[in-house]
Design a protein around this motif. Structure first.
Motif, PDB file in Angstrom:
ATOM      1  N   PRO A  42      47.108 -44.367  -1.578  1.00  0.00           N
ATOM      2  CA  PRO A  42      45.975 -44.099  -0.682  1.00  0.00           C
ATOM      3  C   PRO A  42      46.273 -43.019   0.337  1.00  0.00           C
ATOM      4  CG  PRO A  42      46.985 -46.219  -0.168  1.00  0.00           C
ATOM      5  CD  PRO A  42      47.572 -45.764  -1.458  1.00  0.00           C
ATOM      6  N   ILE A  43      47.520 -42.897   0.787  1.00  0.00           N
ATOM      7  CA  ILE A  43      47.840 -41.881   1.784  1.00  0.00           C
ATOM      8  C   ILE A  43      47.703 -40.485   1.182  1.00  0.00           C
ATOM      9  CG2 ILE A  43      49.675 -40.943   3.226  1.00  0.00           C
ATOM     10  CD1 ILE A  43      50.648 -43.790   3.690  1.00  0.00           C
ATOM     11  N   GLN A  44      48.198 -40.296  -0.029  1.00  0.00           N
ATOM     12  CA  GLN A  44      48.048 -38.997  -0.691  1.00  0.00           C
ATOM     13  C   GLN A  44      46.582 -38.704  -0.961  1.00  0.00           C
ATOM     14  OE1 GLN A  44      50.530 -36.688  -1.207  1.00  0.00           O
ATOM     15  NE2 GLN A  44      48.748 -35.400  -1.626  1.00  0.00           N
ATOM     16  N   HIS A  45      45.828 -39.732  -1.340  1.00  0.00           N
ATOM     17  CA  HIS A  45      44.391 -39.561  -1.556  1.00  0.00           C
ATOM     18  C   HIS A  45      43.713 -39.064  -0.284  1.00  0.00           C
ATOM     19  CE1 HIS A  45      40.286 -40.435  -2.961  1.00  0.00           C
ATOM     20  NE2 HIS A  45      40.091 -40.953  -1.754  1.00  0.00           N
ATOM     21  N   LEU A  46      44.075 -39.627   0.861  1.00  0.00           N
ATOM     22  CA  LEU A  46      43.475 -39.222   2.127  1.00  0.00           C
ATOM     23  C   LEU A  46      43.845 -37.780   2.477  1.00  0.00           C
ATOM     24  CD1 LEU A  46      44.113 -42.558   4.014  1.00  0.00           C
ATOM     25  CD2 LEU A  46      41.842 -41.521   3.711  1.00  0.00           C
ATOM     26  N   LYS A  47      45.075 -37.383   2.174  1.00  0.00           N
ATOM     27  CA  LYS A  47      45.489 -36.002   2.405  1.00  0.00           C
ATOM     28  C   LYS A  47      44.691 -35.042   1.519  1.00  0.00           C
ATOM     29  CE  LYS A  47      50.272 -37.087   3.737  1.00  0.00           C
ATOM     30  NZ  LYS A  47      51.699 -36.960   3.342  1.00  0.00           N
ATOM     31  N   GLU A  90      52.433 -41.869   9.108  1.00  0.00           N
ATOM     32  CA  GLU A  90      51.624 -40.891   8.384  1.00  0.00           C
ATOM     33  C   GLU A  90      50.143 -41.157   8.583  1.00  0.00           C
ATOM     34  OE1 GLU A  90      52.746 -38.900   4.567  1.00  0.00           O
ATOM     35  OE2 GLU A  90      53.889 -40.757   4.314  1.00  0.00           O
ATOM     36  N   LEU A  91      49.755 -42.421   8.573  1.00  0.00           N
ATOM     37  CA  LEU A  91      48.349 -42.760   8.763  1.00  0.00           C
ATOM     38  C   LEU A  91      47.878 -42.391  10.167  1.00  0.00           C
ATOM     39  CD1 LEU A  91      48.268 -46.192   6.909  1.00  0.00           C
ATOM     40  CD2 LEU A  91      46.926 -44.160   6.286  1.00  0.00           C
ATOM     41  N   LYS A  92      48.725 -42.581  11.155  1.00  0.00           N
ATOM     42  CA  LYS A  92      48.348 -42.206  12.519  1.00  0.00           C
ATOM     43  C   LYS A  92      48.171 -40.693  12.634  1.00  0.00           C
ATOM     44  CE  LYS A  92      50.293 -46.147  15.033  1.00  0.00           C
ATOM     45  NZ  LYS A  92      51.304 -46.596  16.029  1.00  0.00           N
ATOM     46  N   GLN A  93      49.015 -39.934  11.947  1.00  0.00           N
ATOM     47  CA  GLN A  93      48.855 -38.481  11.938  1.00  0.00           C
ATOM     48  C   GLN A  93      47.566 -38.085  11.231  1.00  0.00           C
ATOM     49  OE1 GLN A  93      52.509 -37.162  10.133  1.00  0.00           O
ATOM     50  NE2 GLN A  93      53.700 -37.374  12.025  1.00  0.00           N
ATOM     51  N   LEU A  94      47.283 -38.742  10.111  1.00  0.00           N
ATOM     52  CA  LEU A  94      46.042 -38.454   9.388  1.00  0.00           C
ATOM     53  C   LEU A  94      44.813 -38.817  10.209  1.00  0.00           C
ATOM     54  CD1 LEU A  94      46.993 -39.553   5.768  1.00  0.00           C
ATOM     55  CD2 LEU A  94      46.118 -37.306   6.430  1.00  0.00           C
ATOM     56  N   ARG A  95      44.881 -39.929  10.926  1.00  0.00           N
ATOM     57  CA  ARG A  95      43.753 -40.325  11.770  1.00  0.00           C
ATOM     58  C   ARG A  95      43.471 -39.244  12.817  1.00  0.00           C
ATOM     59  NH1 ARG A  95      44.093 -45.679  15.498  1.00  0.00           N
ATOM     60  NH2 ARG A  95      45.869 -44.478  16.279  1.00  0.00           N
ATOM     61  N   THR A  96      44.531 -38.720  13.411  1.00  0.00           N
ATOM     62  CA  THR A  96      44.374 -37.654  14.391  1.00  0.00           C
ATOM     63  C   THR A  96      43.786 -36.403  13.754  1.00  0.00           C
ATOM     64  OG1 THR A  96      46.273 -38.490  15.636  1.00  0.00           O
ATOM     65  CG2 THR A  96      45.599 -36.229  16.067  1.00  0.00           C
ATOM     66  N   GLN A  97      44.299 -36.038  12.585  1.00  0.00           N
ATOM     67  CA  GLN A  97      43.820 -34.834  11.907  1.00  0.00           C
ATOM     68  C   GLN A  97      42.361 -34.965  11.494  1.00  0.00           C
ATOM     69  OE1 GLN A  97      46.707 -34.566   8.771  1.00  0.00           O
ATOM     70  NE2 GLN A  97      48.293 -33.709  10.089  1.00  0.00           N
ATOM     71  N   TYR A  98      41.984 -36.140  10.999  1.00  0.00           N
ATOM     72  CA  TYR A  98      40.583 -36.351  10.626  1.00  0.00           C
ATOM     73  C   TYR A  98      39.682 -36.317  11.861  1.00  0.00           C
ATOM     74  CZ  TYR A  98      40.685 -37.406   5.603  1.00  0.00           C
ATOM     75  OH  TYR A  98      40.761 -37.305   4.242  1.00  0.00           O
ATOM     76  N   ALA A  99      40.128 -36.909  12.970  1.00  0.00           N
ATOM     77  CA  ALA A  99      39.314 -36.900  14.183  1.00  0.00           C
ATOM     78  C   ALA A  99      39.136 -35.475  14.700  1.00  0.00           C
ATOM     79  CB  ALA A  99      39.960 -37.781  15.249  1.00  0.00           C
TER      80      ALA A  99
END
Length: 333
Positions: A42-47, A90-99
């Motif tokens: 799921p993390i790669q999918h989100l990226k 990684e998820l916290k970084q992705l959350r920031t990037q998406y926001a």
């Protein structure tokens, strides 16, 4: 922000956004159907999804990606409750990037209140992401947003704060200097504006860490096209028009929406310089991009341009631009 675009942008990418993907279901807000994400990684999918959304935004505009972007944030929030260690970071970084990206698309759609909300969330979330560069990048983005909102104090304040925090072997200091520079222009500080843009060029010429993902799109044409915008804000319209024309000709291919924004600003500079025929010609080019992407940044610039061209409505091309704009704007509602 603009990033290098992938070659597969198009109908296939659009279909990928709407296709159902087998996998785990997560609760969606407001009673919407469950959100799906692949079980495997799921993390790669989100990226991958974030890169795809960025590409789609560039070609089709902000409204094409807003819903999917917020859906991914809800998925990340759900995943954060179940993951620990490296996955959680990684998820916290992705959350920031998406926001941050959500703030960007609202900014381009002309909804500054929502843009501020999501960019503020990105800054807040960045502190727990374990990536100081990400915090600096979001702070620089807050400076850019303030500039678009016409707030010189916040543009300079956030830009200089980001500049002071940024690692010197990345492009982040130059990014921050560019956005602070426009704040100086809004303050009518010509010396401060020129100094900040020159600083950005100097910072860009230093040895940089090639592995840093931040500001990869920043190059000399990007700096010069923003300098041209600031020249217009300072009232130097002829210099601004020439600066836009040169910088736009040097932009890499694939920057569809951003090119439209810069063309609209070039057209405004021609109008300010008393060249209505040239302003209308370039304005029509920008309108084609604005109509296809529904970018409020482009259409707002062109609406102001149209008002400034009223006195020259009989000049060849100016009436045609006015009619084209009037036939386009209702379709954006």
């Amino acid at each position: 922000m603009s990033v290098p675009r992938r070659a597969f942008i198009g109908l296939g990418a659009a279909a990928a956004l709407t296709a159902a993907t087998p996998g785990a279901a997560f609760a969606a807000p407001d009673g919407a159907p469950p959100l799906l994400i692949p079980d495997a990684d799921p993390i790669q999918h989100l990226k991958d999804m974030r890169r795809l959304l960025i590409d789609m935004d560039n070609v089709m505009g902000p409204r094409s990606v807003l819903q999917k972007t917020t859906e991914q944030i809800h998925i990340i929030e759900a995943l954060l409750k179940t993951r620990t260690g490296g996955d959680q970071r990684e998820l916290k970084q992705l959350r920031t990037q998406y926001a941050e990206f959500c703030g960007w698309v609202h900014q381009d759609a002309g909804d500054f209140r929502a843009a501020q909300y999501w960019t503020d969330r990105a800054l807040e979330w960045s502190y727990s992401s374990g990536d100081p560069d990400l915090t600096v990048y979001v702070l620089a983005r807050k400076a850019q947003l303030a500039g678009d909102m016409g707030d010189p104090f916040l543009a300079v304040d956030n830009g200089e704060a980001a500049l002071g925090m940024a690692r010197r072997n990345t492009k982040l200091p130059a990014v921050a200097a560019v956005y602070a520079a426009h704040g100086f222009a809004l303050q009518k500080d010509a010396e401060g504006t020129s100094r900040a843009y020159d600083q950005a060029l100097e910072l860009l010429s230093t040895d940089l860490d090639p592995s840093s993902p931040w500001g990869v799109w920043l190059d000399e044409p990007y700096i010069e096209v923003h300098r041209a915008r600031s020249l217009a804000a300072l009232g130097h319209h002829e210099q601004a028009a020439a600066g836009f024309h040169t910088a736009i000709s040097r932009l890499p291919s694939g920057y569809t929406r951003d090119r439209g924004v810069y063309l609209a600003r070039e057209a405004a500079a021609y109008a300010g310089a008393g060249e209505p025929e040239q302003a209308a010609r370039v304005g029509l080019q920008a309108l084609g991009v604005g109509a296809s992407t529904q970018s409020a940044r482009i259409l707002t610039e062109l609406t102001v341009l149209d008002a400034n061209l009223t006195q020259w409505r009989t000049v060849p091309g100016v009436g045609d631009f006015h009619q084209a704009l009037m036939s386009t704007i209702p379709r954006q509602k």
